[in-house]
Scaffold this motif. Structure first.
Motif, mmCIF file in Angstrom:
data_model
loop_
_atom_site.group_PDB
_atom_site.id
_atom_site.type_symbol
_atom_site.label_atom_id
_atom_site.label_comp_id
_atom_site.label_asym_id
_atom_site.label_seq_id
_atom_site.Cartn_x
_atom_site.Cartn_y
_atom_site.Cartn_z
ATOM 1 N N VAL A 151 -28.610 59.349 -48.728
ATOM 2 C CA VAL A 151 -28.507 57.916 -48.995
ATOM 3 C C VAL A 151 -28.456 57.138 -47.688
ATOM 4 O O VAL A 151 -27.645 57.441 -46.806
ATOM 5 N N LEU A 152 -29.311 56.139 -47.568
ATOM 6 C CA LEU A 152 -29.307 55.217 -46.444
ATOM 7 C C LEU A 152 -28.772 53.882 -46.945
ATOM 8 O O LEU A 152 -29.241 53.362 -47.949
ATOM 9 N N VAL A 153 -27.781 53.331 -46.253
ATOM 10 C CA VAL A 153 -27.226 52.028 -46.624
ATOM 11 C C VAL A 153 -27.772 50.996 -45.645
ATOM 12 O O VAL A 153 -27.463 51.037 -44.447
ATOM 13 N N VAL A 154 -28.589 50.079 -46.145
ATOM 14 C CA VAL A 154 -29.310 49.142 -45.281
ATOM 15 C C VAL A 154 -29.183 47.715 -45.822
ATOM 16 O O VAL A 154 -28.688 47.489 -46.923
ATOM 17 N N ARG A 155 -29.630 46.750 -45.048
ATOM 18 C CA ARG A 155 -29.676 45.370 -45.525
ATOM 19 C C ARG A 155 -30.633 45.283 -46.713
ATOM 20 O O ARG A 155 -31.671 45.958 -46.734
ATOM 21 N N SER A 156 -30.298 44.427 -47.674
ATOM 22 C CA SER A 156 -31.137 44.319 -48.871
ATOM 23 C C SER A 156 -32.584 43.962 -48.529
ATOM 24 O O SER A 156 -33.523 44.453 -49.165
ATOM 25 N N SER A 157 -32.758 43.127 -47.508
ATOM 26 C CA SER A 157 -34.105 42.714 -47.120
ATOM 27 C C SER A 157 -34.892 43.829 -46.435
ATOM 28 O O SER A 157 -36.110 43.721 -46.273
ATOM 29 N N ASP A 158 -34.208 44.905 -46.045
ATOM 30 C CA ASP A 158 -34.876 46.000 -45.337
ATOM 31 C C ASP A 158 -35.235 47.177 -46.237
ATOM 32 O O ASP A 158 -35.964 48.085 -45.807
ATOM 33 N N VAL A 159 -34.731 47.194 -47.472
ATOM 34 C CA VAL A 159 -34.984 48.332 -48.357
ATOM 35 C C VAL A 159 -36.478 48.583 -48.512
ATOM 36 O O VAL A 159 -36.959 49.719 -48.364
ATOM 37 N N ILE A 160 -37.239 47.542 -48.802
ATOM 38 C CA ILE A 160 -38.670 47.763 -49.050
ATOM 39 C C ILE A 160 -39.409 48.184 -47.786
ATOM 40 O O ILE A 160 -40.432 48.858 -47.868
ATOM 41 N N THR A 161 -38.901 47.808 -46.620
ATOM 42 C CA THR A 161 -39.529 48.260 -45.373
ATOM 43 C C THR A 161 -39.324 49.758 -45.199
ATOM 44 O O THR A 161 -40.265 50.496 -44.860
ATOM 45 N N TYR A 162 -38.108 50.219 -45.431
ATOM 46 C CA TYR A 162 -37.828 51.660 -45.329
ATOM 47 C C TYR A 162 -38.677 52.449 -46.322
ATOM 48 O O TYR A 162 -39.205 53.518 -45.991
ATOM 49 N N VAL A 163 -38.809 51.935 -47.541
ATOM 50 C CA VAL A 163 -39.551 52.662 -48.574
ATOM 51 C C VAL A 163 -41.054 52.568 -48.346
ATOM 52 O O VAL A 163 -41.766 53.580 -48.390
#
Length: 226
Positions: A61-73
């Protein structure tokens, strides 16, 4: 929607963990509760630790800023994630989103000062403060209204009271913040909820694991209240 870079996840080997990106804050708590019902315990990610990645059974599990989730995925750093439909729409990223999770429900709205109820006309240029410039521009364009979109990062509610803008476009859960700042909702852009998003290449490489997870989550998603 336009693609946001090439999708190139790590090639999974035997025993590799699925990498799941989760947003910080309230949605993390709601997502963890839903995942627990589906048989995935991500409680280690809920602690006070400053760590940002956790091994949770079959998941990393990676905990990231909500705005960054789609970038990681979208770029393959995570196989799947939980992202708000507002963030997904604003980013304009071509992503596989197989399931609305029914959490993080709120509304995207247009609001203005409570003492100014005049509806704008097509002859007026409306100044609009928002964290969602793409979504706001699409909304006003669909209604034939000319808008000067002013991108803000926070304290959106101050805009109409300082003369910066005439209206704001923002998300609200109960409307209480708007009321406390003497703003009223003049229109609803649309509902917002959290989506499960999946990297397209990962879906091909790890189809069985991801399909199983989607199916388990689907069994526990709460239907929207009509």
């Amino acid at each position: 929607m336009a693609a946001a870079g090439k999708s190139s996840p790590r090639r999974a080997g035997p025993g590799d963990l699925l990498t799941l990106a989760l947003p910080k804050g309230r949605i993390l708590q709601e997502a963890a509760a839903l995942l627990a019902k589906a048989g995935y315990d991500v409680s280690p990610a809920l602690g006070e630790s400053r760590e940002l990645q956790f091994v949770c059974g079959p998941l990393r599990v990676l905990v990231v800023r909500s705005s960054d989730v789609i970038t990681y995925v979208s770029r393959g750093a995570a196989d799947l994630g939980v992202a708000g439909s507002d963030v997904l729409e604003e980013a304009g990223v071509d992503m596989y989103a197989p399931l609305c999770l029914g959490i993080g429900r709120c509304d995207m709205v247009v609001a203005a000062r409570a003492d100014e109820q005049t509806r704008p006309t097509s002859m007026q240029l409306i100044r609009v403060g928002t964290k969602y410039p793409r979504t706001a521009a699409k909304y006003y364009d669909s209604r034939g209204l000319a808008a000067d979109i002013i991108e803000l990062s926070g304290s959106i509610e101050l805009g109409p009271w300082t003369g910066l803008c005439d209206q704001i476009v923002d998300i609200t859960q109960s409307g209480e913040t708007l009321r406390q700042n003497h703003l009223t909702i003049v229109d609803k852009v649309g509902p917002v909820a959290s989506m499960l998003v999946v990297n397209r290449a990962a879906m091909k490489l790890r189809h069985a694991e991801i399909s199983t997870m989607v199916a388990r989550l689907r069994d526990h998603v709460q239907a929207p209240v009509v």
